[in-house]
Design a protein around this motif. Sequence first.
Motif, PDB file in Angstrom:
ATOM      1  N   LEU A  87      93.525 -29.627   3.971  1.00  0.00           N
ATOM      2  CA  LEU A  87      92.996 -30.885   4.746  1.00  0.00           C
ATOM      3  C   LEU A  87      93.391 -32.615   4.483  1.00  0.00           C
ATOM      4  CD1 LEU A  87      88.780 -29.177   3.932  1.00  0.00           C
ATOM      5  CD2 LEU A  87      90.636 -30.117   6.389  1.00  0.00           C
ATOM      6  N   GLN A  88      94.214 -32.313   3.455  1.00  0.00           N
ATOM      7  CA  GLN A  88      94.559 -33.908   3.089  1.00  0.00           C
ATOM      8  C   GLN A  88      95.615 -34.281   4.255  1.00  0.00           C
ATOM      9  OE1 GLN A  88      96.428 -33.309  -0.820  1.00  0.00           O
ATOM     10  NE2 GLN A  88      94.310 -35.146  -1.456  1.00  0.00           N
ATOM     11  N   TYR A  89      96.179 -33.921   4.710  1.00  0.00           N
ATOM     12  CA  TYR A  89      96.788 -34.652   5.340  1.00  0.00           C
ATOM     13  C   TYR A  89      96.223 -34.322   7.242  1.00  0.00           C
ATOM     14  CZ  TYR A  89     101.653 -34.363   8.722  1.00  0.00           C
ATOM     15  OH  TYR A  89     102.414 -35.237   9.740  1.00  0.00           O
ATOM     16  N   LEU A  90      95.687 -33.705   7.290  1.00  0.00           N
ATOM     17  CA  LEU A  90      94.330 -33.597   8.442  1.00  0.00           C
ATOM     18  C   LEU A  90      94.100 -35.111   8.439  1.00  0.00           C
ATOM     19  CD1 LEU A  90      93.432 -32.134  11.037  1.00  0.00           C
ATOM     20  CD2 LEU A  90      91.393 -31.559  10.051  1.00  0.00           C
ATOM     21  N   THR A  91      93.345 -35.403   7.685  1.00  0.00           N
ATOM     22  CA  THR A  91      92.848 -37.495   7.334  1.00  0.00           C
ATOM     23  C   THR A  91      93.654 -38.231   7.898  1.00  0.00           C
ATOM     24  OG1 THR A  91      93.832 -38.073   5.141  1.00  0.00           O
ATOM     25  CG2 THR A  91      91.288 -36.936   5.875  1.00  0.00           C
ATOM     26  N   VAL A 101      86.841 -35.247   2.188  1.00  0.00           N
ATOM     27  CA  VAL A 101      88.800 -34.439   1.255  1.00  0.00           C
ATOM     28  C   VAL A 101      89.054 -34.991  -0.035  1.00  0.00           C
ATOM     29  CG1 VAL A 101      90.494 -34.481   1.832  1.00  0.00           C
ATOM     30  CG2 VAL A 101      89.346 -34.261   3.884  1.00  0.00           C
ATOM     31  N   GLN A 102      88.854 -36.610  -0.644  1.00  0.00           N
ATOM     32  CA  GLN A 102      88.736 -36.955  -1.667  1.00  0.00           C
ATOM     33  C   GLN A 102      87.577 -35.907  -2.324  1.00  0.00           C
ATOM     34  OE1 GLN A 102      86.156 -39.196  -3.320  1.00  0.00           O
ATOM     35  NE2 GLN A 102      86.943 -40.044  -4.704  1.00  0.00           N
ATOM     36  N   ASP A 171      91.793 -54.329  18.067  1.00  0.00           N
ATOM     37  CA  ASP A 171      90.431 -53.487  18.079  1.00  0.00           C
ATOM     38  C   ASP A 171      91.059 -52.335  17.098  1.00  0.00           C
ATOM     39  OD1 ASP A 171      89.203 -54.998  19.511  1.00  0.00           O
ATOM     40  OD2 ASP A 171      90.396 -54.600  20.867  1.00  0.00           O
ATOM     41  N   ASN A 172      92.195 -52.050  16.671  1.00  0.00           N
ATOM     42  CA  ASN A 172      92.767 -50.619  15.749  1.00  0.00           C
ATOM     43  C   ASN A 172      92.442 -50.172  15.241  1.00  0.00           C
ATOM     44  OD1 ASN A 172      93.344 -49.814  18.781  1.00  0.00           O
ATOM     45  ND2 ASN A 172      95.393 -51.613  18.433  1.00  0.00           N
ATOM     46  N   LEU A 173      92.311 -49.487  14.169  1.00  0.00           N
ATOM     47  CA  LEU A 173      92.252 -48.752  13.431  1.00  0.00           C
ATOM     48  C   LEU A 173      94.068 -48.589  12.811  1.00  0.00           C
ATOM     49  CD1 LEU A 173      90.231 -47.791   9.967  1.00  0.00           C
ATOM     50  CD2 LEU A 173      89.586 -45.529  11.420  1.00  0.00           C
ATOM     51  N   ILE A 174      94.357 -49.386  11.091  1.00  0.00           N
ATOM     52  CA  ILE A 174      95.649 -49.103  10.316  1.00  0.00           C
ATOM     53  C   ILE A 174      95.873 -48.497   9.500  1.00  0.00           C
ATOM     54  CG2 ILE A 174      96.669 -50.654  12.812  1.00  0.00           C
ATOM     55  CD1 ILE A 174      97.054 -52.622  10.380  1.00  0.00           C
ATOM     56  N   SER A 175      94.698 -48.888   8.414  1.00  0.00           N
ATOM     57  CA  SER A 175      94.343 -48.589   7.205  1.00  0.00           C
ATOM     58  C   SER A 175      93.171 -47.706   6.688  1.00  0.00           C
ATOM     59  CB  SER A 175      95.363 -49.397   6.241  1.00  0.00           C
ATOM     60  OG  SER A 175      95.295 -49.440   5.098  1.00  0.00           O
ATOM     61  N   TRP A 176      92.909 -47.204   5.970  1.00  0.00           N
ATOM     62  CA  TRP A 176      91.781 -47.012   5.660  1.00  0.00           C
ATOM     63  C   TRP A 176      92.204 -46.386   3.957  1.00  0.00           C
ATOM     64  CZ3 TRP A 176      93.816 -44.867  10.028  1.00  0.00           C
ATOM     65  CH2 TRP A 176      93.904 -43.531   9.959  1.00  0.00           C
ATOM     66  N   SER A 177      91.195 -45.739   3.305  1.00  0.00           N
ATOM     67  CA  SER A 177      90.885 -45.354   1.558  1.00  0.00           C
ATOM     68  C   SER A 177      90.063 -44.881   1.661  1.00  0.00           C
ATOM     69  CB  SER A 177      91.859 -46.014   0.370  1.00  0.00           C
ATOM     70  OG  SER A 177      92.047 -45.317  -0.376  1.00  0.00           O
ATOM     71  N   SER A 178      89.186 -43.963   1.100  1.00  0.00           N
ATOM     72  CA  SER A 178      88.520 -43.603  -0.481  1.00  0.00           C
ATOM     73  C   SER A 178      89.012 -42.491  -1.583  1.00  0.00           C
ATOM     74  CB  SER A 178      87.494 -42.334   0.209  1.00  0.00           C
ATOM     75  OG  SER A 178      86.874 -41.461  -0.142  1.00  0.00           O
ATOM     76  N   LYS A 179      89.063 -43.439  -2.740  1.00  0.00           N
ATOM     77  CA  LYS A 179      89.554 -43.203  -3.937  1.00  0.00           C
ATOM     78  C   LYS A 179      88.446 -43.396  -5.079  1.00  0.00           C
ATOM     79  CE  LYS A 179      93.682 -44.306  -6.458  1.00  0.00           C
ATOM     80  NZ  LYS A 179      94.888 -44.931  -6.934  1.00  0.00           N
ATOM     81  N   ARG A 180      88.358 -43.022  -6.065  1.00  0.00           N
ATOM     82  CA  ARG A 180      87.639 -43.219  -6.710  1.00  0.00           C
ATOM     83  C   ARG A 180      87.942 -44.534  -8.215  1.00  0.00           C
ATOM     84  NH1 ARG A 180      85.970 -37.620 -11.365  1.00  0.00           N
ATOM     85  NH2 ARG A 180      88.382 -38.125 -11.655  1.00  0.00           N
ATOM     86  N   GLN A 181      87.075 -44.839  -8.652  1.00  0.00           N
ATOM     87  CA  GLN A 181      88.265 -46.343  -9.199  1.00  0.00           C
ATOM     88  C   GLN A 181      88.712 -45.645 -10.698  1.00  0.00           C
ATOM     89  OE1 GLN A 181      85.352 -49.574  -9.603  1.00  0.00           O
ATOM     90  NE2 GLN A 181      85.669 -49.627  -7.588  1.00  0.00           N
TER      91      GLN A 181
END
Length: 364
Positions: A87-91, A101-102, A171-181
């Motif tokens: 699932l990590q690769y699917l993100t 997934v995170q 208009d395009n999404l190019i980077s994103w992140s969800s991470k525990r500090q």
Amino acid sequence: MTTRSMHGISKPKKPFQTNYFLGIAVHRHAGGLFLSQSTYASEILARAGMASCNPSATPVDTKQKLSSSSGNPCEDATLYQSLAGALQYLTFTRPDISYAVQQVCLHMHAPHTEHMLALKRVLRYVRGTLTYGLHLYPSPIAKLVSYTDADWGGCPDTRRSTSGYCVFLGDNLISWSSKRQPTLSRSSAEAEYRGVANVVSESCWLRNLLLELHFPLSQATLVQCDNFSAIYLSGNPVHHQRTNHIEMDIHFVRENVARGQARVIHVPTRHQIADIFTKGLPWVLFDDFHSSLSIISNMSSIGARSAEIYVMQKRQKEKMKMMEEERVRRGDVCAEEKKVATSSVGKTNKVHPACGKQVLPLDS
């Protein structure tokens, strides 16, 4: 060169076009590019024995997050780890499942039954959105716009916060992140500011990459945050003793603001797209933010005209959002909110979820 010898020269071929790369299908149509991993997602569902399962409307519920001791130990930890890694690769083309997934991957070392149920919910959501993917539009690349948010003290085991951000080029999404500090935040303002520092760092890297590609950006990166204290810290040159422990982040952001490479502005919570990367949302909000990330069904099958209409609607929504932000910058925010922004730096009136008590000021 004679005419006879020229007959042996082959005609130039058409430019090479990638249709499938590392499991990612690329579909071209009049409205842009559509990136999808539907085949890969189907393989994950088949591996889990859920190819015909009932779909779910959202990948994660809005209840309290799972702790490391929820339920009994999982019977097949290897299967859990294999599915979570897949699932990590699917993100890569499905940022809408990044947060879910995170959360699942936090428990890969010792999965329990409750964790497996959470993973299966993600798979049921994927089952209902197999045709979805990331869409890229023809768009000017004049500026970067980012959104950042943090869920303060959300981890039930460590009480660390979860940071999330997304960055748009045009208009395009190019980077994103969800991470525990990596460290504990003693206030919501501190957690939010760490998130601001993370997205400013990512924006600096993207600006340098565009510069190397001979597309330098002349406009400052807009960093949209819904926490007034974090916004105040980013532009206030006065040093506060209460902020010593986040001093590096403060100076890093302020330096980029002073150099004109970033500008931190307020965004209403209702329009904070980064919420989808930090917490479970009800279906109405999730569906709205999901669309704002340009995650849609396969547009190559619905025609170019429908794609053009979708792009126009998306840009109209962004225009209305920018108008509301402009009202905030002009000073239409009520005086009470401004007072809170300047007086609550490093403080919070919230109750910490770990102990149920009011958090003390940072210098206490």
